[in-house]
Design a protein around this motif. Structure first.
Motif: not given
Ligand SMILES: Nc1ncnc2c1ncn2[C@@H]1O[C@H](COP(=O)(O)OP(=O)(O)OP(=O)(O)O)[C@@H](O)[C@H]1O
Ligand SMILES: [Mg+2]
Length: 727
Positions: A39, A62-63, A67, A69, A71, A140-141, A174
């Motif tokens: 991250y 990944k996120h 997570l 999360g 994007v 989150t990203l 991130q």
């Protein structure tokens, strides 16, 4: 490094393998090392086609999967947003929900809250922030593709502000910033508190060279001889590549040139088509003509059938997509484009020819050399790994001196440094209002805090901004867009509305001042008022047109909200707004597309862009009128909005809403006595089929549409009765 080694859930790894990706490219491996999956913020600066998108994809997987999360993928161009959206939807089988959001700026699009991966343009992201879309908190990203856009005077500040605000809301976010062409990548990385991933690696060799006198000299000092059956270098360069089974992308500096190159090349390219290619292209040409038939698309269709297309912003998005797909399918052999195709896109061009390295600058009034950065982006469209084993980018020199100049200033040159464009007061003011209106900041200190996150503050020290912030607040206060109470700055309802409508402050003040002057006005006057604002694309007045528009102004000055200005420069701008208003008036009076194309020297895509923006501004004007209690204008503006949307006179507004009916067919229905939905519901399918341009299929679908409406009405009635029963 192999895909299997990635710290990703197994189904993600399987999905990557299924796409044929086994081993990471070096920039991707470096990104992993620098903390992509831990991250860390990254600035990835590596050549075109080096696989930056996959870095973003790995991060996103990944996120979302590990997570839980969300994007946000920011792109500068709609064409690029589309391409990425189609690419990312392949992860739907992993349960990942992907959305594309580029339209309507007056909405917080709550439906996007259900999606994991949202692809959008920078401007749309900015408008979502202004509406305080709740789901943005869960991002989150954030991926900023083509981050070098920051250097664009108009659009760069928006990107900076989007990143600054998101960073302020969520400090653990991130950020991945991607570009092939940033010279001061280290500086950008310091700004974003990011690790730098910098490589010179490209999966496919891209040879950059200059053509002069029958030969291309490349940057690796190799040369190739080009046979010269034709007198023009461009023709010879194209035919040479096609003879070796490559496809060619030609970049032209103007739209007119894309068309003239395509015209000249068509007969030379034709012989490279197989029978199957021809069949496909005839069909696609027909499809384009059925979408939009006018002088420009007729030319396009003719050249396309010979294997060449032109591509520019004057064409509609759908037509452009058909061209891009046909090129990707290798059916079209050559595309001649303006820089609309210059960034990020993956196309199968073995050879990119930059036909001219100069571009006309209308503000300066002369041709100037394009920036190295733009040249490198265009060149980078050649040699994309899924299509070719190598690529070539070629500039054309007319003299030996020019050849030296091009080698030194483009081929061996580095792209320019990127610098922030935030200093423009007008732009900053709009962003400051937006920050206040959407409660990102409620005092000077908080405003400065947001601005501290901008690249501007990083490059020029935030102290420089203090003064501009103070001036902006004074300006906004004077115009009644903000008020100050107990040391807090708040937006007035008007200020808030302007910010949400996503219009420039100057646009709003121009409209408001105008509307206050009169109780009522003609459609032309409203259209002229919005044509005066900085938010509408400008139509230039050519010298030979001056007299024509001066006459129109003389005749119609009495109708207008605003008097003509005294200064010469201002007068010219004023006249050009008369031209824009006249185009829009023709449009709502049902003048044909072809006639508009000829009279105003525009393309169909321009008509689309101007009318769409105009619809937006007329809507904004109606919202401002409501906000300020100028009710005498509201109904006029609402009707005008519909007319601008569909390009029709008032009498067609009822039947134009039928699905599949455009303005031409609506007029045919009307002239044949079908003037309302009720008239139409009385007609039979065979009555309607007999009308010109309608036919049985459309007749049936009209009837189905009307049936659907009736059902909707009866459902509503039924529900109402039940509720009444209940009480
Ligand atoms: N590890 C890999 N193995 C095989 N193919 C790959 C790999 N990574 C990327 N590719 C392919 O390489 C191409 C790289 O294109 P991509 O759009 O990522 O370029 P880019 O670095 O973003 O360039 P630009 O600066 O022009 O936008 C894509 O077609 C992608 O499918
Ligand atoms: Mg890219």
């Amino acid at each position: 490094m192999y895909v299997e080694e990635l710290d990703l859930p197994e189904n993600a790894i399987k999905a990557l393998l299924a796409r044929g990706i086994k081993k990471l490219f070096p920039p991707q491996e470096l990104a992993i090392k620098r903390g992509l999956l831990r991250y860390k913020n990254l600035v990835v600066c590596s050549p075109t086609a080096s696989g930056k998108t996959l870095i973003a994809e790995i991060g996103a997987l990944k996120h979302i999967l590990d997570l839980g999360g969300k994007v946000l993928y920011l792109t500068p161009l709609r064409a690029l947003a589309n391409e990425k959206y189609y690419a990312f939807t392949q992860y739907e089988k992993l349960g990942i929900k992907t959305a594309l959001s580029t339209g309507d700026y007056d909405s917080d699009d709550p439906w996007l809250g259900d999606y994991d991966w949202i692809i959008t343009t920078n401007e749309k992201a900015d408008s979502l922030l202004r509406h305080r879309a709740k789901w943005l908190r869960y991002v989150t990203l954030i991926i900023a593709d083509e981050i070098h856009l920051i250097r664009d005077p108009k659009r760069g500040p928006t990107l900076e502000m989007v990143l600054a605000k998101l960073r302020k809301v969520n400090s653990s976010l991130q950020i991945l910033a991607l570009s092939a062409t940033i010279r001061n990548a280290k500086e950008v990385a310091e700004w974003l508190k990011a690790e730098l991933v910098k490589t010179d690696w490209r999966p496919v060799v891209l040879k950059e060279g200059v053509y002069f006198s029958g030969e291309i000299l490349f940057n690796d000092n190799s040369r190739i001889v080009i046979s010269e059956p034709y007198s023009n270098p461009l023709d010879n360069l194209v035919v040479d590549c096609l003879s070796n089974k490559g496809q060619v992308l030609v970049f032209a500096s103007t739209r007119g040139n894309t068309v003239s190159y395509a015209r000249r090349l068509a007969d030379k390219v034709r012989r490279f088509l197989t029978r199957e290619d021809s069949r496909y292209l005839v069909e696609k040409a027909r499809e384009i003509l059925s979408l939009e038939k006018n002088r420009i698309t007729e030319n396009l269709a003719e050249y396309m059938q010979k294997g060449v297309a032109f591509h520019h912003a004057g064409l509609s998005h759908r037509t452009r997509k058909i061209i891009e797909d046909a090129f990707r399918e290798a059916k079209l052999k050559v595309v001649c484009a303006t820089p609309t195709l210059a960034a990020g896109v993956n196309l199968p061009a073995r050879r990119v020819i930059i036909a001219s390295y100069r571009r006309y600058n209308p503000e300066l009034g002369y041709f100037e050399p394009i920036p190295v950065l733009e040249y490198k982006q265009m060149a980078g469209r050649a040699g994309r790994p899924q299509y070719d084993k190598y690529g070539e980018a070629v500039l054309i020199a007319r003299t030996a001196d020019e050849m030296d100049y091009l080698l030194e200033n483009y081929i061996h040159a580095k792209p320019e440094r990127i610098s922030s464009q935030m200093a423009s007061e007008r732009i900053l003011r709009t962003h400051i209002l937006a920050s206040i209106a959407s409660d990102f900041a409620s005092n000077k200190h908080e405003l400065q805090q947001i601005l501290r996150f901008t690249f501007y503050a990083h490059q020029f020290a935030v102290e420089d901004l203090v003064e501009i912030v103070d001036d902006s607040i004074r300006y906004l206060h004077r115009d009644n867009l903000v008020f100050i109470r107990n040391g807090e700055i708040k937006a007035t309802p008007l200020g808030r509305r302007i910010s949400q409508l996503y219009i420039d402050i100057e646009t709003a003040t121009t409209i408001i001042k105008g509307l206050k002057r009169r109780e009522k006005a003609t459609p032309f006057a409203y259209l002229h008022l919005i044509a005066l604002t900085p938010d509408i694309p400008k139509l230039h007045i050519r010298r030979r047109e001056l007299e024509k528009y001066e006459k129109i102004l003389d005749l119609r000055a009495g109708e207008l909200f605003v008097e003509e200005p005294m200064g010469e420069e201002e007068y010219r701008v004023f006249l050009s707004s008369i031209k824009t208003a006249k185009l829009l008036e023709d449009w709502i009076n049902e003048v044909s597309d072809d006639q508009i194309i000829i009279s105003y020297d525009v393309g169909p895509g321009d008509i689309y862009a101007i009318t769409q923006t105009a619809e937006w501004l007329v809507y904004s004007a109606s919202e401002l009128a409501k906000e300020l209690g100028l009710y005498s204008h509201v109904a006029n503006l609402l009707e005008l909005r519909q007319r601008v949307k569909y390009g029709v006179k008032s009498e067609l507004l009822e039947i134009i809403k039928i699905k599949g009916i455009g303005r031409v067919r609506a007029r045919i229905l009307y002239e044949n006595g079908y003037r309302s939905l009720e008239d139409l519901s009385r007609a039979s399918v065979s009555d309607l089929s007999r009308l010109p341009l309608i036919g049985p299929r459309l007749a049936k679908s009209i009837k189905e549409f009307l049936e659907g409406l009736r059902e909707e009405v009866s459902i509503v009635i039924e529900r109402e009765i039940r509720i009444e029963d209940y009480f």
